[in-house]
Scaffold this motif. Structure first.
Motif, PDB file in Angstrom:
ATOM      1  N   VAL A  94       0.624  -1.209   0.082  1.00 56.48           N
ATOM      2  CA  VAL A  94      -0.171  -0.164  -0.129  1.00 56.48           C
ATOM      3  C   VAL A  94       0.867   1.270   0.019  1.00 56.48           C
ATOM      4  CG1 VAL A  94      -1.637   1.312   1.321  1.00 56.48           C
ATOM      5  CG2 VAL A  94      -2.051  -1.165   0.900  1.00 56.48           C
ATOM      6  N   VAL A  95       1.948   1.257   0.795  1.00 58.05           N
ATOM      7  CA  VAL A  95       2.976   2.297   0.677  1.00 58.05           C
ATOM      8  C   VAL A  95       3.400   2.473  -0.551  1.00 58.05           C
ATOM      9  CG1 VAL A  95       5.067   3.144   1.613  1.00 58.05           C
ATOM     10  CG2 VAL A  95       3.481   2.067   3.383  1.00 58.05           C
ATOM     11  N   LYS A  96       3.848   1.335  -1.420  1.00 59.71           N
ATOM     12  CA  LYS A  96       4.605   1.311  -2.583  1.00 59.71           C
ATOM     13  C   LYS A  96       3.558   2.035  -3.665  1.00 59.71           C
ATOM     14  CE  LYS A  96       7.139  -1.081  -5.838  1.00 59.71           C
ATOM     15  NZ  LYS A  96       8.419  -0.698  -5.893  1.00 59.71           N
ATOM     16  N   ALA A  97       2.370   1.607  -3.360  1.00 61.56           N
ATOM     17  CA  ALA A  97       0.956   2.130  -4.450  1.00 61.56           C
ATOM     18  C   ALA A  97       0.868   3.593  -4.321  1.00 61.56           C
ATOM     19  CB  ALA A  97       0.012   1.350  -4.232  1.00 61.56           C
ATOM     20  N   PHE A  98       0.729   4.173  -2.955  1.00 65.45           N
ATOM     21  CA  PHE A  98       0.550   5.378  -2.863  1.00 65.45           C
ATOM     22  C   PHE A  98       1.749   6.241  -3.291  1.00 65.45           C
ATOM     23  CE2 PHE A  98      -2.703   5.063   0.899  1.00 65.45           C
ATOM     24  CZ  PHE A  98      -3.756   5.457   0.102  1.00 65.45           C
ATOM     25  N   TYR A  99       3.045   5.775  -2.796  1.00 68.70           N
ATOM     26  CA  TYR A  99       3.990   6.688  -3.350  1.00 68.70           C
ATOM     27  C   TYR A  99       4.235   6.574  -5.033  1.00 68.70           C
ATOM     28  CZ  TYR A  99       8.877   8.286  -3.781  1.00 68.70           C
ATOM     29  OH  TYR A  99       9.935   9.124  -4.190  1.00 68.70           O
ATOM     30  N   SER A 100       4.049   5.366  -5.424  1.00 69.95           N
ATOM     31  CA  SER A 100       4.036   5.145  -6.969  1.00 69.95           C
ATOM     32  C   SER A 100       3.251   6.073  -7.678  1.00 69.95           C
ATOM     33  CB  SER A 100       4.113   3.835  -7.334  1.00 69.95           C
ATOM     34  OG  SER A 100       5.089   3.120  -7.041  1.00 69.95           O
ATOM     35  N   SER A 101       1.943   6.213  -7.062  1.00 68.68           N
ATOM     36  CA  SER A 101       0.798   6.973  -7.735  1.00 68.68           C
ATOM     37  C   SER A 101       1.369   8.605  -7.588  1.00 68.68           C
ATOM     38  CB  SER A 101      -0.618   6.863  -7.079  1.00 68.68           C
ATOM     39  OG  SER A 101      -0.675   7.410  -5.737  1.00 68.68           O
ATOM     40  N   GLY A 102       1.920   8.948  -6.618  1.00 72.22           N
ATOM     41  CA  GLY A 102       2.566  10.476  -6.467  1.00 72.22           C
ATOM     42  C   GLY A 102       3.449  10.615  -7.281  1.00 72.22           C
ATOM     43  N   VAL A 103       4.346   9.622  -7.492  1.00 74.07           N
ATOM     44  CA  VAL A 103       5.623   9.832  -8.631  1.00 74.07           C
ATOM     45  C   VAL A 103       4.940   9.963 -10.195  1.00 74.07           C
ATOM     46  CG1 VAL A 103       7.577   8.768  -9.717  1.00 74.07           C
ATOM     47  CG2 VAL A 103       7.152   8.852  -7.171  1.00 74.07           C
ATOM     48  N   LEU A 104       3.942   9.189 -10.468  1.00 69.35           N
ATOM     49  CA  LEU A 104       3.127   9.120 -11.672  1.00 69.35           C
ATOM     50  C   LEU A 104       2.743  10.489 -11.894  1.00 69.35           C
ATOM     51  CD1 LEU A 104       2.246   5.634 -11.524  1.00 69.35           C
ATOM     52  CD2 LEU A 104       3.462   6.691 -13.301  1.00 69.35           C
ATOM     53  N   PHE A 105       1.976  11.067 -10.767  1.00 73.84           N
ATOM     54  CA  PHE A 105       1.298  12.481 -10.629  1.00 73.84           C
ATOM     55  C   PHE A 105       2.329  13.662 -11.012  1.00 73.84           C
ATOM     56  CE2 PHE A 105      -2.317  10.576  -8.130  1.00 73.84           C
ATOM     57  CZ  PHE A 105      -3.230  10.553  -9.355  1.00 73.84           C
ATOM     58  N   ASP A 106       3.592  13.189 -10.407  1.00 70.29           N
ATOM     59  CA  ASP A 106       4.730  14.076 -10.689  1.00 70.29           C
ATOM     60  C   ASP A 106       5.240  13.967 -12.172  1.00 70.29           C
ATOM     61  OD1 ASP A 106       5.128  15.063  -8.113  1.00 70.29           O
ATOM     62  OD2 ASP A 106       6.923  13.419  -7.840  1.00 70.29           O
ATOM     63  N   ILE A 107       5.109  12.860 -12.941  1.00 68.28           N
ATOM     64  CA  ILE A 107       5.467  12.726 -14.281  1.00 68.28           C
ATOM     65  C   ILE A 107       4.659  13.541 -14.995  1.00 68.28           C
ATOM     66  CG2 ILE A 107       5.583  11.130 -16.106  1.00 68.28           C
ATOM     67  CD1 ILE A 107       6.455   9.051 -14.084  1.00 68.28           C
ATOM     68  N   MET A 108       3.213  13.590 -14.703  1.00 67.01           N
ATOM     69  CA  MET A 108       2.560  14.440 -15.541  1.00 67.01           C
ATOM     70  C   MET A 108       2.692  15.875 -15.638  1.00 67.01           C
ATOM     71  SD  MET A 108      -1.359  12.796 -14.256  1.00 67.01           S
ATOM     72  CE  MET A 108      -2.011  13.803 -15.474  1.00 67.01           C
ATOM     73  N   GLN A 109       3.627  16.369 -14.692  1.00 69.05           N
ATOM     74  CA  GLN A 109       3.893  17.745 -14.954  1.00 69.05           C
ATOM     75  C   GLN A 109       4.923  18.031 -16.273  1.00 69.05           C
ATOM     76  OE1 GLN A 109       5.837  17.984 -10.863  1.00 69.05           O
ATOM     77  NE2 GLN A 109       4.565  19.807 -10.746  1.00 69.05           N
ATOM     78  N   THR A 110       5.210  16.999 -16.628  1.00 69.88           N
ATOM     79  CA  THR A 110       6.079  16.977 -18.043  1.00 69.88           C
ATOM     80  C   THR A 110       4.983  17.625 -19.109  1.00 69.88           C
ATOM     81  OG1 THR A 110       7.030  15.056 -17.476  1.00 69.88           O
ATOM     82  CG2 THR A 110       7.012  15.469 -19.960  1.00 69.88           C
ATOM     83  N   PHE A 111       3.753  17.342 -18.984  1.00 70.70           N
ATOM     84  CA  PHE A 111       2.474  17.582 -20.179  1.00 70.70           C
ATOM     85  C   PHE A 111       2.191  19.040 -19.716  1.00 70.70           C
ATOM     86  CE2 PHE A 111       2.561  12.988 -19.316  1.00 70.70           C
ATOM     87  CZ  PHE A 111       3.168  12.602 -20.480  1.00 70.70           C
ATOM     88  N   GLY A 112       2.535  19.600 -18.658  1.00 73.21           N
ATOM     89  CA  GLY A 112       2.148  20.804 -18.340  1.00 73.21           C
ATOM     90  C   GLY A 112       1.550  21.057 -16.724  1.00 73.21           C
ATOM     91  N   GLU A 113       1.162  22.174 -16.369  1.00 65.18           N
ATOM     92  CA  GLU A 113       0.677  22.310 -14.930  1.00 65.18           C
ATOM     93  C   GLU A 113      -0.615  21.174 -14.720  1.00 65.18           C
ATOM     94  OE1 GLU A 113      -1.341  25.906 -12.456  1.00 65.18           O
ATOM     95  OE2 GLU A 113      -0.070  26.387 -14.309  1.00 65.18           O
ATOM     96  N   LEU A 114      -0.188  20.750 -13.590  1.00 67.38           N
ATOM     97  CA  LEU A 114      -1.343  19.844 -12.962  1.00 67.38           C
ATOM     98  C   LEU A 114      -2.771  20.479 -12.782  1.00 67.38           C
ATOM     99  CD1 LEU A 114       0.933  17.911 -10.508  1.00 67.38           C
ATOM    100  CD2 LEU A 114       0.436  17.367 -12.873  1.00 67.38           C
ATOM    101  N   THR A 115      -3.610  19.815 -12.883  1.00 63.48           N
ATOM    102  CA  THR A 115      -5.062  20.263 -12.454  1.00 63.48           C
ATOM    103  C   THR A 115      -4.827  20.192 -11.073  1.00 63.48           C
ATOM    104  OG1 THR A 115      -5.960  17.962 -12.510  1.00 63.48           O
ATOM    105  CG2 THR A 115      -6.145  19.087 -14.386  1.00 63.48           C
ATOM    106  N   PRO A 116      -5.802  21.022 -10.297  1.00 65.54           N
ATOM    107  CA  PRO A 116      -5.889  20.950  -8.643  1.00 65.54           C
ATOM    108  C   PRO A 116      -6.168  19.792  -8.315  1.00 65.54           C
ATOM    109  CG  PRO A 116      -7.191  23.200  -9.699  1.00 65.54           C
ATOM    110  CD  PRO A 116      -6.719  22.190 -10.935  1.00 65.54           C
ATOM    111  N   GLU A 117      -7.201  18.943  -8.950  1.00 66.07           N
ATOM    112  CA  GLU A 117      -7.520  17.468  -8.674  1.00 66.07           C
ATOM    113  C   GLU A 117      -6.305  16.628  -8.487  1.00 66.07           C
ATOM    114  OE1 GLU A 117      -9.767  15.002 -11.159  1.00 66.07           O
ATOM    115  OE2 GLU A 117     -11.128  14.466  -9.289  1.00 66.07           O
ATOM    116  N   VAL A 118      -5.659  16.813  -9.553  1.00 71.60           N
ATOM    117  CA  VAL A 118      -4.079  15.733  -9.768  1.00 71.60           C
ATOM    118  C   VAL A 118      -3.358  16.297  -8.653  1.00 71.60           C
ATOM    119  CG1 VAL A 118      -2.303  15.156 -11.149  1.00 71.60           C
ATOM    120  CG2 VAL A 118      -4.618  15.265 -12.172  1.00 71.60           C
ATOM    121  N   ALA A 119      -3.011  17.418  -8.447  1.00 67.75           N
ATOM    122  CA  ALA A 119      -2.055  18.060  -7.519  1.00 67.75           C
ATOM    123  C   ALA A 119      -2.570  17.542  -6.156  1.00 67.75           C
ATOM    124  CB  ALA A 119      -2.060  19.489  -7.636  1.00 67.75           C
ATOM    125  N   HIS A 120      -3.741  17.780  -5.840  1.00 68.83           N
ATOM    126  CA  HIS A 120      -4.354  17.056  -4.809  1.00 68.83           C
ATOM    127  C   HIS A 120      -4.007  15.540  -4.276  1.00 68.83           C
ATOM    128  CE1 HIS A 120      -6.902  16.422  -1.034  1.00 68.83           C
ATOM    129  NE2 HIS A 120      -7.319  15.396  -1.731  1.00 68.83           N
TER     130      HIS A 120
END
Length: 150
Positions: A94-120
């Motif tokens: 569960v720790v790994k899944a939460f952390y990996s999801s956070g890193v994947l959301f970081d990767i989304m910054q490659t495509f531009g600014e994160l939406t408030p929902e994604v940033a949350h």
């Protein structure tokens, strides 16, 4: 890069965009020292090779498709972790899944600014990973629960 290596065969799109993000970060830190070039040049070569291999894959060549792919994948991991956590089933996975999801959301910054929902979700996933990890490390039973909507 660790996330990219873990997804090499599982999801080449995640591996590709994780390495793109790592390359961009590396170039911002240091693009001229011998040590940096020893990491960055092979990474650039790998990315160019993968771009050719996956030239028919829209999630590699099209940023809009890639962004949707990464976001969907991150949300699946996040929702798995959140559901497990709420059911009281929390551990290293569960720790790994939460952390990996956070890193994947970081990767989304490659495509531009994160939406408030994604940033949350990014912030919550990383915070939750750290919280559960510390509880497990210290042998503590979680004292409080908080939700993604907090």
């Amino acid at each position: 890069l660790k996330l990219a290596a873990e997804h090499e065969t599982r999801d080449p799109v995640v591996a590709y965009w994780a390495r793109i993000t790592a390359l961009q970060a590396g170039l911002q830190i240091d693009k001229s020292s011998a040590e940096a070039l020893a990491v960055l040049l092979p990474l650039m070569e790998w990315l160019e090779g993968q771009k050719k291999v996956h030239k028919e894959n829209d999630a590699v060549v099209n940023e809009v498709v890639a962004s949707a792919h990464i976001e969907n994948y991150a949300m699946k991991l996040f929702l798995y972790a959140d559901k497990s956590d709420r059911a009281g089933n929390f551990g290293k996975n569960v720790v790994k899944a939460f952390y990996s999801s956070g890193v994947l959301f970081d990767i989304m910054q490659t495509f531009g600014e994160l939406t408030p929902e994604v940033a949350h979700f990014r912030k919550y996933g990383k915070m939750k990973a750290a919280y559960i990890h510390n509880c497990l490390k210290n042998g503590e039973v979680r004292k409080r629960s908080f939700s993604a909507s907090s």
